[in-house]
Design a protein around this motif. Structure first.
Motif, PDB file in Angstrom:
ATOM      1  N   PHE A  37      59.346  10.076 122.389  1.00 17.55           N
ATOM      2  CA  PHE A  37      58.613   9.192 123.288  1.00 17.55           C
ATOM      3  C   PHE A  37      57.505   9.957 123.992  1.00 17.55           C
ATOM      4  O   PHE A  37      57.645  11.129 124.298  1.00 17.55           O
ATOM      5  N   TRP A  38      56.401   9.275 124.225  1.00 20.03           N
ATOM      6  CA  TRP A  38      55.291   9.835 124.987  1.00 20.03           C
ATOM      7  C   TRP A  38      55.215   9.115 126.316  1.00 20.03           C
ATOM      8  O   TRP A  38      55.497   7.927 126.410  1.00 20.03           O
ATOM      9  N   ASN A  39      54.799   9.827 127.355  1.00 21.10           N
ATOM     10  CA  ASN A  39      54.604   9.223 128.655  1.00 21.10           C
ATOM     11  C   ASN A  39      53.205   8.611 128.700  1.00 21.10           C
ATOM     12  O   ASN A  39      52.214   9.319 128.675  1.00 21.10           O
ATOM     13  N   VAL A  40      53.146   7.289 128.756  1.00 22.43           N
ATOM     14  CA  VAL A  40      51.872   6.570 128.810  1.00 22.43           C
ATOM     15  C   VAL A  40      51.846   5.778 130.108  1.00 22.43           C
ATOM     16  O   VAL A  40      52.574   4.801 130.256  1.00 22.43           O
ATOM     17  N   ASN A  41      51.029   6.237 131.037  1.00 25.95           N
ATOM     18  CA  ASN A  41      50.925   5.585 132.350  1.00 25.95           C
ATOM     19  C   ASN A  41      52.290   5.390 132.999  1.00 25.95           C
ATOM     20  O   ASN A  41      52.591   4.339 133.548  1.00 25.95           O
ATOM     21  N   GLY A  42      53.129   6.414 132.910  1.00 27.65           N
ATOM     22  CA  GLY A  42      54.445   6.376 133.548  1.00 27.65           C
ATOM     23  C   GLY A  42      55.521   5.659 132.769  1.00 27.65           C
ATOM     24  O   GLY A  42      56.648   5.550 133.228  1.00 27.65           O
ATOM     25  N   GLU A  43      55.204   5.158 131.573  1.00 26.29           N
ATOM     26  CA  GLU A  43      56.187   4.459 130.741  1.00 26.29           C
ATOM     27  C   GLU A  43      56.472   5.271 129.481  1.00 26.29           C
ATOM     28  O   GLU A  43      55.565   5.846 128.899  1.00 26.29           O
ATOM     29  N   ALA A  44      57.720   5.295 129.070  1.00 22.87           N
ATOM     30  CA  ALA A  44      58.098   5.965 127.828  1.00 22.87           C
ATOM     31  C   ALA A  44      57.773   5.041 126.658  1.00 22.87           C
ATOM     32  O   ALA A  44      58.314   3.946 126.559  1.00 22.87           O
ATOM     33  N   LYS A  45      56.872   5.473 125.794  1.00 20.21           N
ATOM     34  CA  LYS A  45      56.465   4.685 124.624  1.00 20.21           C
ATOM     35  C   LYS A  45      56.818   5.464 123.360  1.00 20.21           C
ATOM     36  O   LYS A  45      56.685   6.688 123.327  1.00 20.21           O
ATOM     37  N   PRO A  46      57.248   4.764 122.294  1.00 12.87           N
ATOM     38  CA  PRO A  46      57.546   5.465 121.034  1.00 12.87           C
ATOM     39  C   PRO A  46      56.315   6.209 120.527  1.00 12.87           C
ATOM     40  O   PRO A  46      55.186   5.737 120.668  1.00 12.87           O
ATOM     41  N   ALA A  47      56.555   7.375 119.966  1.00 12.49           N
ATOM     42  CA  ALA A  47      55.462   8.193 119.438  1.00 12.49           C
ATOM     43  C   ALA A  47      55.006   7.621 118.103  1.00 12.49           C
ATOM     44  O   ALA A  47      55.604   7.878 117.060  1.00 12.49           O
ATOM     45  N   ILE A  48      53.969   6.797 118.139  1.00 16.78           N
ATOM     46  CA  ILE A  48      53.414   6.188 116.935  1.00 16.78           C
ATOM     47  C   ILE A  48      51.951   6.571 116.876  1.00 16.78           C
ATOM     48  O   ILE A  48      51.190   6.275 117.789  1.00 16.78           O
ATOM     49  N   ARG A  49      51.565   7.234 115.823  1.00 19.96           N
ATOM     50  CA  ARG A  49      50.186   7.666 115.691  1.00 19.96           C
ATOM     51  C   ARG A  49      49.361   6.614 114.974  1.00 19.96           C
ATOM     52  O   ARG A  49      49.749   6.108 113.929  1.00 19.96           O
ATOM     53  N   PHE A  50      48.207   6.319 115.539  1.00 19.56           N
ATOM     54  CA  PHE A  50      47.288   5.394 114.891  1.00 19.56           C
ATOM     55  C   PHE A  50      46.478   6.172 113.862  1.00 19.56           C
ATOM     56  O   PHE A  50      45.794   7.136 114.208  1.00 19.56           O
ATOM     57  N   GLU A  51      46.575   5.785 112.613  1.00 19.02           N
ATOM     58  CA  GLU A  51      45.853   6.442 111.527  1.00 19.02           C
ATOM     59  C   GLU A  51      44.597   5.632 111.231  1.00 19.02           C
ATOM     60  O   GLU A  51      44.570   4.795 110.331  1.00 19.02           O
ATOM     61  N   GLY A  52      43.551   5.846 112.021  1.00 18.88           N
ATOM     62  CA  GLY A  52      42.322   5.075 111.920  1.00 18.88           C
ATOM     63  C   GLY A  52      41.700   5.081 110.541  1.00 18.88           C
ATOM     64  O   GLY A  52      41.264   4.039 110.030  1.00 18.88           O
ATOM     65  N   HIS A  53      41.683   6.242 109.889  1.00 17.87           N
ATOM     66  CA  HIS A  53      41.063   6.329 108.562  1.00 17.87           C
ATOM     67  C   HIS A  53      41.807   5.455 107.548  1.00 17.87           C
ATOM     68  O   HIS A  53      41.207   4.838 106.683  1.00 17.87           O
ATOM     69  N   TYR A  54      43.127   5.374 107.682  1.00 18.00           N
ATOM     70  CA  TYR A  54      43.910   4.545 106.777  1.00 18.00           C
ATOM     71  C   TYR A  54      43.707   3.062 107.110  1.00 18.00           C
ATOM     72  O   TYR A  54      43.552   2.232 106.225  1.00 18.00           O
ATOM     73  N   PHE A  55      43.694   2.746 108.395  1.00 21.39           N
ATOM     74  CA  PHE A  55      43.481   1.370 108.832  1.00 21.39           C
ATOM     75  C   PHE A  55      42.166   0.829 108.290  1.00 21.39           C
ATOM     76  O   PHE A  55      42.118  -0.251 107.705  1.00 21.39           O
ATOM     77  N   TYR A  56      41.080   1.562 108.472  1.00 23.44           N
ATOM     78  CA  TYR A  56      39.776   1.082 108.030  1.00 23.44           C
ATOM     79  C   TYR A  56      39.657   1.040 106.505  1.00 23.44           C
ATOM     80  O   TYR A  56      38.973   0.180 105.964  1.00 23.44           O
ATOM     81  N   ALA A  57      40.363   1.906 105.806  1.00 26.30           N
ATOM     82  CA  ALA A  57      40.342   1.877 104.346  1.00 26.30           C
ATOM     83  C   ALA A  57      41.011   0.608 103.809  1.00 26.30           C
ATOM     84  O   ALA A  57      40.684   0.144 102.718  1.00 26.30           O
ATOM     85  N   ARG A  58      41.926   0.035 104.580  1.00 27.31           N
ATOM     86  CA  ARG A  58      42.645  -1.163 104.154  1.00 27.31           C
ATOM     87  C   ARG A  58      41.886  -2.452 104.452  1.00 27.31           C
ATOM     88  O   ARG A  58      42.258  -3.514 103.980  1.00 27.31           O
ATOM     89  N   LEU A  59      40.842  -2.389 105.260  1.00 24.02           N
ATOM     90  CA  LEU A  59      40.067  -3.582 105.602  1.00 24.02           C
ATOM     91  C   LEU A  59      39.152  -3.984 104.444  1.00 24.02           C
ATOM     92  O   LEU A  59      38.616  -3.146 103.746  1.00 24.02           O
ATOM     93  N   SER A  60      38.977  -5.289 104.301  1.00 28.93           N
ATOM     94  CA  SER A  60      38.005  -5.775 103.315  1.00 28.93           C
ATOM     95  C   SER A  60      36.602  -5.642 103.899  1.00 28.93           C
ATOM     96  O   SER A  60      36.442  -5.417 105.103  1.00 28.93           O
ATOM     97  N   ALA A  61      35.581  -5.814 103.082  1.00 32.85           N
ATOM     98  CA  ALA A  61      34.189  -5.712 103.550  1.00 32.85           C
ATOM     99  C   ALA A  61      33.919  -6.741 104.634  1.00 32.85           C
ATOM    100  O   ALA A  61      33.245  -6.458 105.624  1.00 32.85           O
ATOM    101  N   ALA A  62      34.440  -7.960 104.483  1.00 37.27           N
ATOM    102  CA  ALA A  62      34.229  -9.012 105.476  1.00 37.27           C
ATOM    103  C   ALA A  62      34.890  -8.652 106.802  1.00 37.27           C
ATOM    104  O   ALA A  62      34.297  -8.833 107.869  1.00 37.27           O
ATOM    105  N   GLU A  63      36.089  -8.124 106.745  1.00 33.27           N
ATOM    106  CA  GLU A  63      36.775  -7.721 107.972  1.00 33.27           C
ATOM    107  C   GLU A  63      36.057  -6.561 108.650  1.00 33.27           C
ATOM    108  O   GLU A  63      35.998  -6.485 109.867  1.00 33.27           O
TER     109      GLU A  63
END
Length: 68
Positions: A37-63
């Motif tokens: 867990f990571w401390n985010v503004n005083g709250e314990a949040k699961p450690a989930i990394r946003f993989e921006g390069h993968y996210f954008y590779a999955r988008l269509s041209a219109a999206e």
């Protein structure tokens, strides 16, 4: 290193899905930098990394046009 509670939960998930507990613990350790867990503004949040390069590779041209 993870707390005993986190290790027990990861072990339960591994066993329930037919994985070797040590292998899943190793993957979780590497992927989360050893922190469940990571401390985010005083709250314990699961450690989930946003993989921006993968996210954008999955988008269509219109999206992609909408996102820009």
């Amino acid at each position: 290193m993870f707390s005993k509670t986190v290790i027990n939960e990861i072990t339960k998930v591994a066993e329930a899905n037919g994985y070797e507990a040590a292998a899943l613990l190793a993957i979780v350790d590497v992927e989360s930098a050893g922190t469940a867990f990571w401390n985010v503004n005083g709250e314990a949040k699961p450690a989930i990394r946003f993989e921006g390069h993968y996210f954008y590779a999955r988008l269509s041209a219109a999206e992609l046009q909408i996102a820009i």
